[in-house]
Design a protein around this motif. Structure first.
Motif, PDB file in Angstrom:
ATOM      1  N   THR A 176      -7.089   8.335   4.417  1.00  0.00           N
ATOM      2  CA  THR A 176      -7.125   9.299   5.516  1.00  0.00           C
ATOM      3  C   THR A 176      -5.930   9.046   6.432  1.00  0.00           C
ATOM      4  O   THR A 176      -5.595   7.895   6.711  1.00  0.00           O
ATOM      5  N   PRO A 177      -5.296  10.114   6.889  1.00  0.00           N
ATOM      6  CA  PRO A 177      -4.108   9.943   7.743  1.00  0.00           C
ATOM      7  C   PRO A 177      -4.426   9.164   9.009  1.00  0.00           C
ATOM      8  O   PRO A 177      -5.521   9.288   9.570  1.00  0.00           O
ATOM      9  N   GLU A 198       8.313   1.183   4.958  1.00  0.00           N
ATOM     10  CA  GLU A 198       8.030   0.040   5.818  1.00  0.00           C
ATOM     11  C   GLU A 198       9.326  -0.673   6.205  1.00  0.00           C
ATOM     12  O   GLU A 198      10.405  -0.401   5.651  1.00  0.00           O
ATOM     13  N   PHE A 242       0.864  -1.182   0.000  1.00  0.00           N
ATOM     14  CA  PHE A 242       0.000   0.000   0.000  1.00  0.00           C
ATOM     15  C   PHE A 242       0.899   1.229   0.000  1.00  0.00           C
ATOM     16  O   PHE A 242       1.475   1.596   1.022  1.00  0.00           O
ATOM     17  N   ASN A 297       5.681   6.483   2.534  1.00  0.00           N
ATOM     18  CA  ASN A 297       5.768   5.505   3.617  1.00  0.00           C
ATOM     19  C   ASN A 297       6.997   4.615   3.417  1.00  0.00           C
ATOM     20  O   ASN A 297       7.377   4.290   2.288  1.00  0.00           O
ATOM     21  N   CYS A 306       4.930   6.438   8.230  1.00  0.00           N
ATOM     22  CA  CYS A 306       3.925   6.903   7.270  1.00  0.00           C
ATOM     23  C   CYS A 306       4.488   8.014   6.382  1.00  0.00           C
ATOM     24  O   CYS A 306       5.439   8.722   6.756  1.00  0.00           O
ATOM     25  N   ALA A 307       3.828   8.192   5.249  1.00  0.00           N
ATOM     26  CA  ALA A 307       4.212   9.251   4.321  1.00  0.00           C
ATOM     27  C   ALA A 307       4.127  10.631   4.969  1.00  0.00           C
ATOM     28  O   ALA A 307       5.008  11.482   4.785  1.00  0.00           O
ATOM     29  N   GLU A 308       3.092  10.849   5.740  1.00  0.00           N
ATOM     30  CA  GLU A 308       2.909  12.161   6.368  1.00  0.00           C
ATOM     31  C   GLU A 308       4.031  12.454   7.356  1.00  0.00           C
ATOM     32  O   GLU A 308       4.502  13.596   7.461  1.00  0.00           O
TER      33      GLU A 308
HETATM   34  N1  THU Z   1       0.093   4.812   5.554  1.00  0.00           N
HETATM   35  C1  THU Z   1       0.605   6.055   5.310  1.00  0.00           C
HETATM   36  O1  THU Z   1       1.781   6.202   4.964  1.00  0.00           O
HETATM   37  N2  THU Z   1      -0.218   7.115   5.462  1.00  0.00           N
HETATM   38  C2  THU Z   1      -1.539   7.040   5.750  1.00  0.00           C
HETATM   39  O2  THU Z   1      -2.220   8.059   5.767  1.00  0.00           O
HETATM   40  C3  THU Z   1      -2.148   5.736   6.051  1.00  0.00           C
HETATM   41  C4  THU Z   1      -1.252   4.566   5.986  1.00  0.00           C
HETATM   42  C5  THU Z   1       0.973   3.647   5.320  1.00  0.00           C
HETATM   43  C6  THU Z   1       1.475   2.925   6.523  1.00  0.00           C
HETATM   44  C7  THU Z   1       1.801   1.575   5.924  1.00  0.00           C
HETATM   45  O3  THU Z   1       3.087   1.607   5.349  1.00  0.00           O
HETATM   46  C8  THU Z   1       0.775   1.396   4.829  1.00  0.00           C
HETATM   47  O4  THU Z   1       0.278   2.691   4.555  1.00  0.00           O
HETATM   48  C9  THU Z   1      -0.362   0.480   5.185  1.00  0.00           C
HETATM   49  O5  THU Z   1      -0.909   0.812   6.392  1.00  0.00           O
END
Ligand code: THU
Length: 134
Positions: free
Chosen positions: A79-80, A39, A19, A37, A48-50
């Motif tokens: 959504t964050p 992982e 994802f 993001n 996370c990307a944010e």
């Molecule tokens: N994830 C983000 O980077 N930002 C979001 O707003 C929601 C989820 C990432 C975390 C993880 O690497 C992947 O999405 C699945 O949860």
């Protein structure tokens, strides 16, 4: 900002969830800061990307977020997560707009940070000049 979020999403390291997410923040100096993001084989260590975009903004010397775009996967708005809502609250007002787009850049949802994180605990609730540690 949408282009920056999509470009960041292309750089995502998401071999476990598959994802991919990209985020772009517009700061008070008019600069767009991006993150993806990242992982990790030790799953909880992923970021996370944010979070990446907030770190890039702070490193650049900026301290206020004026707008955010999050580019996710699939047809539902990305959504964050709760933690990232709080991270953005540190540097943004509740009225700050958050746009969620799909992988082609189509806007799926727009809402304010205050809608995402109502009754937030923020820096305004702490004393302006904290006393000595302890
Ligand atoms: N994830 C983000 O980077 N930002 C979001 O707003 C929601 C989820 C990432 C975390 C993880 O690497 C992947 O999405 C699945 O949860």
């Amino acid at each position: 900002m949408i282009e920056a979020a999509l470009a960041a999403r292309e750089r995502a390291h998401a071999p476990y969830s598959r994802f991919r997410v990209g985020a772009a923040l517009l700061c008070e100096r008019g600069i767009v800061h991006a993150g993806c993001n990242v992982e990790n084989a030790a799953y909880p260590e992923g970021t996370c990307a944010e979070a990446g975009a907030v770190a890039a903004m702070v490193l650049s010397g900026s301290r206020r977020i004026r707008a955010v775009v999050v580019a996710g996967d699939g047809g539902a708005p990305c959504t964050p997560c709760g933690g990232c809502r709080q991270k953005m609250r540190e540097f943004a007002d509740p009225a700050m707009p958050v746009r969620m787009v799909d992988a082609s850049g189509t806007v799926l949802l727009v809402c304010s940070l205050g809608e995402l994180l109502p009754h937030a605990f923020g820096p305004d609730l702490l004393p302006a000049e904290p006393g000595p540690p302890g």
